[in-house]
Each structure stands twice: as C-alpha cells, then as structure tokens.
Design a protein around this motif. Sequence first.
Motif, PDB file in Angstrom:
ATOM      1  N   LEU A  97       0.593  -1.026  -0.199  1.00  0.00           N
ATOM      2  CA  LEU A  97      -0.050   0.182   0.384  1.00  0.00           C
ATOM      3  C   LEU A  97       0.744   1.347   0.024  1.00  0.00           C
ATOM      4  N   LEU A  98       2.233   1.259   0.737  1.00  0.00           N
ATOM      5  CA  LEU A  98       2.908   2.355   0.755  1.00  0.00           C
ATOM      6  C   LEU A  98       3.440   2.985  -0.290  1.00  0.00           C
ATOM      7  N   ASN A  99       3.200   1.557  -1.137  1.00  0.00           N
ATOM      8  CA  ASN A  99       4.227   1.491  -2.785  1.00  0.00           C
ATOM      9  C   ASN A  99       3.488   2.215  -3.583  1.00  0.00           C
ATOM     10  N   CYS A 100       2.276   1.736  -2.946  1.00  0.00           N
ATOM     11  CA  CYS A 100       1.378   2.135  -4.176  1.00  0.00           C
ATOM     12  C   CYS A 100       1.346   4.173  -3.876  1.00  0.00           C
ATOM     13  N   ALA A 101       1.226   4.640  -2.950  1.00  0.00           N
ATOM     14  CA  ALA A 101       1.544   5.577  -2.830  1.00  0.00           C
ATOM     15  C   ALA A 101       2.743   6.658  -3.407  1.00  0.00           C
ATOM     16  N   CYS A 102       4.135   5.736  -3.279  1.00  0.00           N
ATOM     17  CA  CYS A 102       5.027   5.857  -3.746  1.00  0.00           C
ATOM     18  C   CYS A 102       5.264   6.543  -4.587  1.00  0.00           C
ATOM     19  N   VAL A 103       4.677   5.056  -5.636  1.00  0.00           N
ATOM     20  CA  VAL A 103       4.638   5.364  -6.771  1.00  0.00           C
ATOM     21  C   VAL A 103       3.776   5.738  -7.740  1.00  0.00           C
ATOM     22  N   GLY A 104       2.895   6.337  -6.832  1.00  0.00           N
ATOM     23  CA  GLY A 104       1.598   6.577  -7.448  1.00  0.00           C
ATOM     24  C   GLY A 104       2.403   8.188  -7.500  1.00  0.00           C
ATOM     25  N   SER A 105       2.614   8.229  -6.371  1.00  0.00           N
ATOM     26  CA  SER A 105       3.059  10.441  -6.512  1.00  0.00           C
ATOM     27  C   SER A 105       3.540  10.266  -7.584  1.00  0.00           C
ATOM     28  N   LEU A 112      -0.141  17.204 -12.391  1.00  0.00           N
ATOM     29  CA  LEU A 112      -0.261  19.287 -11.547  1.00  0.00           C
ATOM     30  C   LEU A 112       0.955  20.032 -11.997  1.00  0.00           C
ATOM     31  N   GLY A 113       1.944  18.924 -12.865  1.00  0.00           N
ATOM     32  CA  GLY A 113       3.196  19.969 -13.730  1.00  0.00           C
ATOM     33  C   GLY A 113       4.299  20.042 -12.514  1.00  0.00           C
ATOM     34  N   ALA A 114       3.690  19.701 -11.360  1.00  0.00           N
ATOM     35  CA  ALA A 114       5.303  19.426  -9.529  1.00  0.00           C
ATOM     36  C   ALA A 114       6.176  18.773  -9.203  1.00  0.00           C
ATOM     37  N   LEU A 115       6.505  17.235 -10.971  1.00  0.00           N
ATOM     38  CA  LEU A 115       7.238  16.652 -10.551  1.00  0.00           C
ATOM     39  C   LEU A 115       8.456  17.275 -11.333  1.00  0.00           C
ATOM     40  N   THR A 116       9.718  17.184 -10.186  1.00  0.00           N
ATOM     41  CA  THR A 116      10.990  17.708  -9.903  1.00  0.00           C
ATOM     42  C   THR A 116      11.725  15.275 -10.203  1.00  0.00           C
ATOM     43  N   PRO A 117      12.867  16.104 -11.350  1.00  0.00           N
ATOM     44  CA  PRO A 117      14.285  15.100 -10.534  1.00  0.00           C
ATOM     45  C   PRO A 117      13.897  14.520  -9.459  1.00  0.00           C
ATOM     46  N   ALA A 118      13.748  15.699  -8.371  1.00  0.00           N
ATOM     47  CA  ALA A 118      14.744  14.627  -7.169  1.00  0.00           C
ATOM     48  C   ALA A 118      13.348  13.518  -6.303  1.00  0.00           C
ATOM     49  N   HIS A 119      12.050  14.330  -6.690  1.00  0.00           N
ATOM     50  CA  HIS A 119      10.992  13.199  -6.662  1.00  0.00           C
ATOM     51  C   HIS A 119      10.787  12.173  -7.192  1.00  0.00           C
ATOM     52  N   VAL A 120      11.497  12.267  -8.036  1.00  0.00           N
ATOM     53  CA  VAL A 120      11.230  10.606  -8.741  1.00  0.00           C
ATOM     54  C   VAL A 120      12.711   9.808  -8.543  1.00  0.00           C
ATOM     55  N   LEU A 121      13.297  10.343  -8.047  1.00  0.00           N
ATOM     56  CA  LEU A 121      14.567   9.780  -7.480  1.00  0.00           C
ATOM     57  C   LEU A 121      14.436   9.239  -6.109  1.00  0.00           C
ATOM     58  N   THR A 122      13.864  10.010  -5.413  1.00  0.00           N
ATOM     59  CA  THR A 122      13.108   9.700  -4.176  1.00  0.00           C
ATOM     60  C   THR A 122      12.502   8.892  -3.645  1.00  0.00           C
ATOM     61  N   ALA A 123      11.413   8.360  -5.192  1.00  0.00           N
ATOM     62  CA  ALA A 123      10.114   8.066  -4.945  1.00  0.00           C
ATOM     63  C   ALA A 123      11.273   6.357  -5.856  1.00  0.00           C
ATOM     64  N   ALA A 124      11.771   6.264  -6.674  1.00  0.00           N
ATOM     65  CA  ALA A 124      12.665   5.033  -7.024  1.00  0.00           C
ATOM     66  C   ALA A 124      13.281   4.056  -5.856  1.00  0.00           C
ATOM     67  N   PHE A 125      13.941   5.150  -4.662  1.00  0.00           N
ATOM     68  CA  PHE A 125      14.580   4.821  -3.620  1.00  0.00           C
ATOM     69  C   PHE A 125      14.022   3.784  -2.938  1.00  0.00           C
ATOM     70  N   LEU A 126      12.543   4.769  -2.268  1.00  0.00           N
ATOM     71  CA  LEU A 126      11.666   5.053  -0.872  1.00  0.00           C
ATOM     72  C   LEU A 126      10.810   3.588  -2.083  1.00  0.00           C
ATOM     73  N   SER A 127      10.661   3.103  -2.901  1.00  0.00           N
ATOM     74  CA  SER A 127       9.336   2.334  -3.142  1.00  0.00           C
ATOM     75  C   SER A 127      11.148   1.020  -3.537  1.00  0.00           C
ATOM     76  N   SER A 128      12.231   1.012  -3.850  1.00  0.00           N
ATOM     77  CA  SER A 128      12.895  -0.325  -3.667  1.00  0.00           C
ATOM     78  C   SER A 128      13.242  -0.338  -1.727  1.00  0.00           C
ATOM     79  N   THR A 129      13.465   0.066  -1.163  1.00  0.00           N
ATOM     80  CA  THR A 129      13.713   0.669  -0.231  1.00  0.00           C
ATOM     81  C   THR A 129      12.171  -0.563   0.921  1.00  0.00           C
ATOM     82  N   LEU A 130      10.826  -0.382   0.644  1.00  0.00           N
ATOM     83  CA  LEU A 130       9.634  -1.385   0.957  1.00  0.00           C
ATOM     84  C   LEU A 130       9.737  -2.561   0.605  1.00  0.00           C
TER      85      LEU A 130
END
Length: 426
Positions: A97-105, A112-130
């Motif tokens: 469920l947390l991965n759904c929220a993480c990747v879905g963000s 919403l036009g608010a995506l940044t490279p830092a957001h993508v990198l953080t999501a990749a790291f958190l998703s793999s950690t989960l």
Amino acid sequence: MTTSPVDPTGSQSAPVRMPLRGTRNFRNLWLSRVLSVWGSSVTLVAMPVLVYQETKSPFLVSLVAASEALPYVLFGLLAGAVADRAHRRRLMVGADLLNCACVGSVPLAAALGALTPAHVLTAAFLSSTLYVFFDAAGYGLVPAAVGRDRLAEANSALWGGETAVRIAGTAMAGTLIAVTSASGALALDALSFLASALLLRGIGYAPTHRGGGATDRPGLLASIREGVRFLWGHPVLRTMTVAGGLQSFAGGAFIGQLVIFADRELDIGASDARIGLLFTSWSAGGILGSLLLPRLRRRVSALRIMLFALPASAVLGLAAVLATDWRVALVTIAAWGSTYLLVIVNTMTYAQEVTPEELQGRVNTTRRMLSSGLGVPLGALVASAVTVAVHVRAGLLLAVAAIALASVIVWATSPRARAEAEEAVT
C-alpha cells in the motif's frame, strides 16, 4: 485438502494432495507476485526514461539504477529482523500500500505540473526500500502458506511466473510509454501494488513465531546477530550461500557486459533487435531452470544439485563467452541461464526448508544481501574495469571463473558440510 480414493479390490491408495494451483493461499500469492513484478518491470524502464526526459543527464539516470539497488545493502539486515518480529502478511500488505502511494505520487505530480528529478529519485529509492521489507516478510510467509514440503514446487512456480512476466513487462514498457507517457506507465505499477495488497489479504496466515511481550525479545542488533550466526553456523547453508554469492557476481558481470559483448564480438549493435533476443534468452532459460527444480528435488538433495549444476553452469558460461556467432550465443546463453536460476531457486528453497520460522526473515535477507545486494553490482563493476583495461571477453571470462571457483568450493566442502549437518541433526 486430501482425498483417499479406494480401488475396486477395497484397498485404500495413498492420499492425493490437491495441486498447489488449486489452493487459495498459493493462487493469491502467485497472482500477487505476478501482478506486482509485471508493474515493477515496466517501472524499471519507465523511471530512467522519465528522468532522462526531464533532465537529459546520464548521471541522474545512473542514480536511478543505484537508488533501486542500494536499499538491499543498506536495509537488508534490519528488514530481516523487523520481518521476524512482525505479522508477515500485514507487513507485506502495508509495504504494498505504501508502494502504491509512493510510485503513484510520480504520475500525480506530473499531472499537476509539479514533478522534479529529485521527486523521481526519491520515489525510486523509497519504493525499493519498501520492497526490501516486503521481500523479507515473504521468505517466511511462503512456507507458512504452502507448507515446507511443497517449497520447491511453490518457488519454482513463483520464480517461473515472475521471470515470464518480467520479460513481458520490459518488452511492453516501450509501447506503454509511447501510448501513455513514462509517468502514465508508472500509474499502472501503482495499481499493481494495490492489486497485490488485496490478494495478499486473502491468504490465510496465523503466525507461530511471535513471542510474548516486547521484553522477551532481544534488541534489533542482537536479532540480526542471531540470524547471521545461524546462517554461518549451518555448514550446508554456509557453503551454498558462498557459492550463490560467487554466482551472483558472475551474473552481474555477464549481464553488465552483454551489450558490449554483442556489439564487439557478435556484430550486434545496441539498436539491433537481436540484442533484445540475447537478454530474453537468458531469462527464458531461467524459466526452464526453475521448472526443473521440483523434479530434481524429488530425486536428489539440494546440495547434490549444487554439485552438478555449478560445473554445468561454468561449462555453459564458457561456451557462451567463446561464441562468435550470435545464434550459438543465443542457445548457450539460454542454457546457461537455466543452470543459473536453478542454483538460485534451489538455494532459496533449501534455506527456507532448514531455517526455523522465527529466523526466516533474518537468515534469508542476509543471504540475499550477500548475493544480489553485493555480488551482482560488484560483478558488474569489476567486469567493466577488466573490459576497459583488457578486453570484453576477459571481463566475461571473469564471470566463468567465479562460477568455477564456486564449483570447487562446493565440491571441496560438501563431504564435511554434509557430515556436520547430519551430526547437528542427530
């Protein structure tokens, strides 16, 4: 569920067990893994594509790969200790469920036009950690859900299914990205995590490994040491883990240099469609290897499989590395892939069979960290350095040498390991 059919003479035959696919626990587990792995294989392509589209930076693209591989090294031991204290099914559902929220963000931020490279990198790291915590809990849930006597059959079906959908997912990723955009493809992965969580909730699981209160448990560091002590103290498992680490080193070396090998030695450029066939043949061979395991385990022990599969893997690897025709390479890579995955699934199954339930997470995440977490990236780095300094075949021969060394270790230590294991049982 079993039945005891009676023949016409009135004698009762041996009980017939329901096939695994007929049990709800295994069906839900298999579907959960297949859906989640399919989504993750799409993300494996979509994440770096998205970062490159946003930044045009090769360095940041490489950081995506690093952020997906690093968590097992950083958190593997901790995840094992947590999984052995937690309700494993709930931990897996929560991670999904947390991965759904993480990747879905990511697609949400893109919309919403608010995506940044830092957001993508953080999501990749958190998703793999989960996923590390999900995986740690899964090692104990599988034997509890299907029974230890059916682990070889269950792991074979799980790995075979996961490998097949991984091939399909990466093959489909380009089309999905073209149709929906890279962020849209990530939305599908988020949905796959949600589906996986719902399926896991339907698995019947009553933990028996949890003690009384928190005061009865050792601290996290003591728990980690307990798992490492069991792994290192079990002679057969120790031998198989060392051999598995060397083989993972070889796998990282080979896959990491396959594109260069194809270009320089097989005259297959990076944009040639045949490069995809080479990667697919490795995975397809792995499916065959996983399907062979249950049949082999009914006849011979896990250690005996290692005694013959590793030398066969070294010979097939040498044939693949020395190939000069792409068609020969295709066949030998597929055969090599079959023995490679056979060793992996055999080691994992044996570890689950001999490890007490209360240690499943710690022992198996430690073993996985030493193989996939360290062996694969180390193999890729060392082989690339040898390729640059000497030749691509030299880098790949390093992979063959690692498997040959694993064969020597298993053959040299197996009589003593077997004797020590038998002595410990008696």
